[in-house]
Design an enzyme around this catalytic site. Structure first.
Site, PDB file in Angstrom:
ATOM      1  N   ASP A 125      46.070  35.770  57.706  1.00  0.00           N
ATOM      2  CA  ASP A 125      45.457  36.816  58.517  1.00  0.00           C
ATOM      3  C   ASP A 125      44.477  37.488  57.546  1.00  0.00           C
ATOM      4  O   ASP A 125      44.110  36.878  56.527  1.00  0.00           O
ATOM      5  CB  ASP A 125      46.533  37.786  59.056  1.00  0.00           C
ATOM      6  N   LYS A 183      55.082  38.537  62.575  1.00  0.00           N
ATOM      7  CA  LYS A 183      53.960  38.928  61.714  1.00  0.00           C
ATOM      8  C   LYS A 183      54.513  39.480  60.420  1.00  0.00           C
ATOM      9  O   LYS A 183      55.621  40.033  60.396  1.00  0.00           O
ATOM     10  CB  LYS A 183      53.118  40.017  62.393  1.00  0.00           C
TER      11      LYS A 183
HETATM   12  O1  2IT Z   1      46.362  36.902  64.536  1.00  0.00           O
HETATM   13  C1  2IT Z   1      46.603  35.679  64.519  1.00  0.00           C
HETATM   14  O2  2IT Z   1      46.809  35.037  65.550  1.00  0.00           O
HETATM   15  C2  2IT Z   1      46.629  35.009  63.221  1.00  0.00           C
HETATM   16  N1  2IT Z   1      46.416  35.660  62.200  1.00  0.00           N
HETATM   17  C3  2IT Z   1      46.960  33.550  63.130  1.00  0.00           C
HETATM   18  C4  2IT Z   1      48.429  33.345  63.115  1.00  0.00           C
HETATM   19  C5  2IT Z   1      48.867  31.921  62.877  1.00  0.00           C
HETATM   20  O3  2IT Z   1      50.096  31.730  62.825  1.00  0.00           O
HETATM   21  O4  2IT Z   1      48.041  31.028  62.735  1.00  0.00           O
END
Ligand code: 2IT
Length: 445
Positions: free
Chosen positions: A165, A125
């Site tokens: 996100d 993340k």
């Molecule tokens: O919280 C999540 O799963 C997302 N923001 C999507 C992450 C993604 O790599 O599509």
């Protein structure tokens, strides 16, 4: 043998002032600890110490100029938490509340969520404390380019694949992907959530919301129930809430409440027409963070400063922010006869809210299971990029549906209690954990 309190005390000592990370870790560990203790190899090989420590974290300066030529400095981070089952994968969040602790909580959740998707993706993340609210398009572009000029050093299509996100949508992914391509002279799918003209996947914008409703539909089927006629409250009005409104309506439910940071909308007619769904996207695109104008546009009621959990509904879908639904909200939902809470935001419910809901036998789907359709479809975007082709909508949607059914089954397998109640938190955590832990031991990580 692990002892939860002792382990948590040590984790807090090692990670001071990161309450969200500690909350997320505790929620996983308290549900998997018996399973871990029953498996001597996990204990002997210190799996919990290993899985709670990110592989590495990059932190960097993001320097950009606003439209008046004034200079601003933000923090940028990428947490590469665990790549035992595949490349680091997870979104980027741009929000003033973002700290390293926030991104560690999100990265930790992402490990188990991605494991549940059935696809080979590790957990990561990233993001920034940059506040997109009120920024011009040119400012967003300058920030995204500055952010990517640093981030590009750490990511790659086979190592770490970021996405959107909160605060990062198609526009931001476009500016970041453009910068990456310029700097690296590559046409790889290093980001997901891309536009359809430059490597994106159909259904990705809808995927988190659709997936969450597909998951809810599976929960209902087990109870010999259906979405038909259900009254639904949704928080948020971004693309996740939007997807929930569309799919819930298609399956015959009526979304009567949606919300923003300014309060909630009560629309007894239902958020159930193309015009209303399009309007939600328009509102979001203004970057003003207000939902109130919806009330005037469609003759609905607006309750300033209130949350939609006070509305009498059968199902609640928190789709906005971590800890947005607390114990008082849970009590209000229970008192109003709500039977299903489908956490679609990451850690949308506080720990005591989850306890209250489960005690009242409300069926509760944790975010890492219910909202996994977003990242799962990102995984499908990676597959298409790898094959250099683009699947039709039906193919992506069908795969998404199958994945959500599998995620639900995994939670059911490990979460069914003797009294018949299904503890989806425990079930999903064990299923997600087992795959990653076993991979770590196989690989010697
Ligand atoms: O919280 C999540 O799963 C997302 N923001 C999507 C992450 C993604 O790599 O599509």
């Amino acid at each position: 043998m692990y002892e939860l309190n002792k382990f948590m005390a040590e984790l807090e000592r090692k990670n001071p002032a990161q309450p969200e990370f500690i909350q997320a870790a505790k929620e996983v560990l308290e549900t998997v600890i018996d399973f871990v203790n029953e498996n001597p190899r996990y204990v002997k090989e210190k799996i919990l110490e290993r899985i709670t420590e990110p592989d590495r974290i990059f932190s960097f300066k993001v320097q950009w100029e606003d439209d008046k030529g004034e200079l601003h400095v933000n923090k940028g981070h990428r947490v590469q938490f665990n790549n035992a089952i595949g490349p680091y994968k997870g979104g980027l969040r741009f929000h003033p509340s973002v700290t390293l602790g926030t991104l560690k909580f999100l990265g930790f959740e992402q490990i188990f969520k991605n494991s549940l998707t059935t696809l080979p993706m590790g957990g990561g993340k990233g993001g920034s404390d940059f506040n997109p609210k009120g920024k011009s398009d040119a400012e967003i572009k300058r920030f995204c380019r500055a952010f990517m000029s640093e981030l590009q050093k750490y990511i790659g299509p086979e190592t770490d694949v970021p996405a959107g996100d909160i605060g990062v949508g198609g526009r931001e992914i476009g500016y970041m992907y453009g910068e990456y391509k310029k700097l690296r002279s590559e046409n790889t799918g290093v980001l997901t959530g891309k536009g359809m003209n430059w490597g994106g996947s159909l259904i990705r914008p809808e995927a988190t919301g659709y997936g969450s409703v597909y998951y809810a539909d599976e929960m209902l089927k087990v109870q010999k129930d259906s979405m038909k006629g259900k009254r639904v409250a949704v928080s948020g009005f971004g693309n996740v809430a939007w997807g929930v409104c569309i799919k819930a309506s298609e399956l015959g439910a009526k979304v009567v409440a949606i919300s923003g940071p300014d309060g909630y909308i009560l629309d007894e007619a239902g958020v159930n027409t193309q015009k209303k769904w399009d309007y939600l996207l328009e509102l979001r695109a203004t970057n003003n963070d207000v939902v109130e104008p919806y009330a005037k546009e469609f003759g609905a009621k607006f309750f300033a400063g209130k949350k939609p959990w006070e509305v009498k509904v059968d199902m609640a879908f928190p789709c906005a922010f971590q800890n947005e639904l607390n114990a008082d909200d849970a009590k209000a939902l229970i008192a109003n006869g709500c039977k299903y809470v489908v956490e679609t935001s990451n850690m949308g419910c506080t720990a005591d809210a989850v306890i209250a809901l489960q005690k009242a036998k409300v069926l509760f789907a944790p975010g890492k299971a219910a909202n996994a359709g977003g990242v799962a479809t990102s995984g499908l975007e990676m597959s298409q990029n790898g094959m250099k082709l683009s699947w039709p909508q039906e193919e992506v949607d069908n795969r998404l549906k199958h994945i959500m059914v599998a995620i639900h089954e995994a939670g059911l397998k490990y979460g069914k209690r003797a009294d018949g109640y299904i503890d989806y938190v425990k079930g999903s955590n064990i299923a997600g954990f087992k795959k990653v832990a076993d991979a770590m031991l196989d690989l010697g990580y």
